[in-house]
Design a protein around this motif. Structure first.
Motif, PDB file in Angstrom:
ATOM      1  N   LEU A   6       7.602  48.869  31.051  1.00  9.03           N
ATOM      2  CA  LEU A   6       7.216  47.581  31.604  1.00  9.03           C
ATOM      3  C   LEU A   6       7.842  46.465  30.779  1.00  9.03           C
ATOM      4  N   PRO A   7       8.334  45.421  31.409  1.00 10.10           N
ATOM      5  CA  PRO A   7       8.940  44.326  30.650  1.00 10.10           C
ATOM      6  C   PRO A   7       7.873  43.521  29.896  1.00 10.10           C
ATOM      7  N   ARG A   8       8.234  43.061  28.732  1.00 11.79           N
ATOM      8  CA  ARG A   8       7.386  42.194  27.925  1.00 11.79           C
ATOM      9  C   ARG A   8       7.990  40.798  28.043  1.00 11.79           C
ATOM     10  N   LEU A   9       7.426  39.988  28.915  1.00 10.76           N
ATOM     11  CA  LEU A   9       8.031  38.711  29.268  1.00 10.76           C
ATOM     12  C   LEU A   9       7.489  37.572  28.418  1.00 10.76           C
ATOM     13  N   ARG A  10       8.339  36.557  28.187  1.00 10.93           N
ATOM     14  CA  ARG A  10       7.920  35.345  27.496  1.00 10.93           C
ATOM     15  C   ARG A  10       8.732  34.166  28.022  1.00 10.93           C
ATOM     16  N   LEU A  11       8.202  32.982  27.825  1.00 12.48           N
ATOM     17  CA  LEU A  11       8.878  31.754  28.256  1.00 12.48           C
ATOM     18  C   LEU A  11       9.727  31.216  27.112  1.00 12.48           C
ATOM     19  N   ARG A  12      10.930  30.753  27.437  1.00 13.53           N
ATOM     20  CA  ARG A  12      11.819  30.143  26.452  1.00 13.53           C
ATOM     21  C   ARG A  12      12.507  28.952  27.098  1.00 13.53           C
ATOM     22  N   ILE A  13      13.064  28.090  26.271  1.00 16.27           N
ATOM     23  CA  ILE A  13      13.857  26.967  26.769  1.00 16.27           C
ATOM     24  C   ILE A  13      15.311  27.244  26.449  1.00 16.27           C
ATOM     25  N   LYS A  14      16.126  27.269  27.492  1.00 14.91           N
ATOM     26  CA  LYS A  14      17.561  27.469  27.340  1.00 14.91           C
ATOM     27  C   LYS A  14      18.196  26.091  27.229  1.00 14.91           C
ATOM     28  N   ILE A  22      13.152  29.355  31.061  1.00 18.10           N
ATOM     29  CA  ILE A  22      13.495  30.685  31.542  1.00 18.10           C
ATOM     30  C   ILE A  22      12.407  31.681  31.173  1.00 18.10           C
ATOM     31  N   LEU A  23      12.333  32.734  31.941  1.00 16.23           N
ATOM     32  CA  LEU A  23      11.449  33.861  31.675  1.00 16.23           C
ATOM     33  C   LEU A  23      12.346  34.999  31.211  1.00 16.23           C
ATOM     34  N   THR A  24      12.094  35.538  30.021  1.00 10.55           N
ATOM     35  CA  THR A  24      12.990  36.524  29.439  1.00 10.55           C
ATOM     36  C   THR A  24      12.228  37.735  28.916  1.00 10.55           C
ATOM     37  N   ASP A  25      12.922  38.851  28.813  1.00 10.75           N
ATOM     38  CA  ASP A  25      12.361  40.090  28.288  1.00 10.75           C
ATOM     39  C   ASP A  25      12.392  40.039  26.760  1.00 10.75           C
ATOM     40  N   THR A  26      11.470  40.742  26.120  1.00 15.49           N
ATOM     41  CA  THR A  26      11.441  40.805  24.653  1.00 15.49           C
ATOM     42  C   THR A  26      11.504  42.264  24.212  1.00 15.49           C
ATOM     43  N   PRO A  27      11.927  42.525  22.975  1.00 16.20           N
ATOM     44  CA  PRO A  27      11.957  43.902  22.483  1.00 16.20           C
ATOM     45  C   PRO A  27      10.559  44.498  22.402  1.00 16.20           C
ATOM     46  N   ARG A  28      10.483  45.817  22.519  1.00 14.45           N
ATOM     47  CA  ARG A  28       9.207  46.509  22.421  1.00 14.45           C
ATOM     48  C   ARG A  28       8.738  46.482  20.963  1.00 14.45           C
ATOM     49  N   PRO A  29       7.558  45.928  20.655  1.00 14.22           N
ATOM     50  CA  PRO A  29       7.134  45.773  19.261  1.00 14.22           C
ATOM     51  C   PRO A  29       6.873  47.095  18.541  1.00 14.22           C
ATOM     52  N   ASP A  30       6.571  48.168  19.271  1.00 11.02           N
ATOM     53  CA  ASP A  30       6.289  49.447  18.615  1.00 11.02           C
ATOM     54  C   ASP A  30       7.461  50.425  18.713  1.00 11.02           C
ATOM     55  N   CYS A  31       8.673  49.924  18.911  1.00 12.28           N
ATOM     56  CA  CYS A  31       9.851  50.776  19.025  1.00 12.28           C
ATOM     57  C   CYS A  31      10.151  51.424  17.667  1.00 12.28           C
ATOM     58  N   PRO A  32      10.276  52.754  17.602  1.00 10.55           N
ATOM     59  CA  PRO A  32      10.545  53.403  16.320  1.00 10.55           C
ATOM     60  C   PRO A  32      11.984  53.225  15.842  1.00 10.55           C
ATOM     61  N   GLU A  65      18.718  42.275  26.909  1.00  7.95           N
ATOM     62  CA  GLU A  65      18.760  40.824  26.756  1.00  7.95           C
ATOM     63  C   GLU A  65      19.348  40.101  27.961  1.00  7.95           C
ATOM     64  N   THR A  66      19.910  40.835  28.916  1.00 10.93           N
ATOM     65  CA  THR A  66      20.438  40.192  30.122  1.00 10.93           C
ATOM     66  C   THR A  66      19.356  39.967  31.166  1.00 10.93           C
ATOM     67  N   ARG A  67      18.153  40.480  30.944  1.00  8.92           N
ATOM     68  CA  ARG A  67      17.051  40.274  31.892  1.00  8.92           C
ATOM     69  C   ARG A  67      16.403  38.926  31.623  1.00  8.92           C
ATOM     70  N   ARG A  68      16.846  37.919  32.358  1.00  8.32           N
ATOM     71  CA  ARG A  68      16.257  36.582  32.243  1.00  8.32           C
ATOM     72  C   ARG A  68      16.386  35.866  33.571  1.00  8.32           C
ATOM     73  N   LEU A  72      12.825  26.894  36.014  1.00  6.66           N
ATOM     74  CA  LEU A  72      12.789  25.466  36.303  1.00  6.66           C
ATOM     75  C   LEU A  72      13.871  24.746  35.514  1.00  6.66           C
ATOM     76  N   PRO A  73      14.804  24.072  36.168  1.00  9.38           N
ATOM     77  CA  PRO A  73      15.754  23.251  35.429  1.00  9.38           C
ATOM     78  C   PRO A  73      15.022  22.051  34.835  1.00  9.38           C
ATOM     79  N   LEU A  74      15.325  21.717  33.597  1.00  9.79           N
ATOM     80  CA  LEU A  74      14.675  20.597  32.926  1.00  9.79           C
ATOM     81  C   LEU A  74      15.590  19.384  32.938  1.00  9.79           C
TER      82      LEU A  74
END
Length: 91
Positions: A6-14, A22-32, A65-68, A72-74
């Motif tokens: 499942l994607p771990r999404l967060r908001l960022r400003i490009k 933009i809404l972007t994917d983040t790395p999995r925090p428990d990745c070994p 990192e290409t999943r974004r 909304l344009p600012l």
């Protein structure tokens, strides 16, 4: 879909080429493999002297990192004083 994929999404400003929210994917925090950083670092050194040169980063498979998506344009920030305003003191 399993929770692992499942994607771990967060908001960022490009900021480039135009400001946007933009809404972007983040790395999995428990990745070994990458320990939540999204990439695995390899130190590079000069083979003749053994001196440290730089760190190369290889992307981890837990993150794409290409999943974004642009939500909304600012508006652009005005860099000049708007017309009708003066920088002179009022006396």
């Amino acid at each position: 879909m399993s929770p692992r994929f499942l994607p771990r999404l967060r908001l960022r400003i490009k900021t480039w080429p135009r400001r946007a929210l933009i809404l972007t994917d983040t790395p999995r925090p428990d990745c070994p493999e990458c320990e939540g950083e999204g990439a695995i670092g390899y130190d590079c050194c000069d083979y003749e002297t053994g001196d440290y040169i730089d760190t190369d980063w290889e992307p981890c498979t837990c993150w794409d990192e290409t999943r974004r998506w642009v939500l909304l344009p600012l508006p652009r920030r005005p860099w000049r004083t708007p017309p009708g305003y003066s920088a002179e003191p009022p006396f």
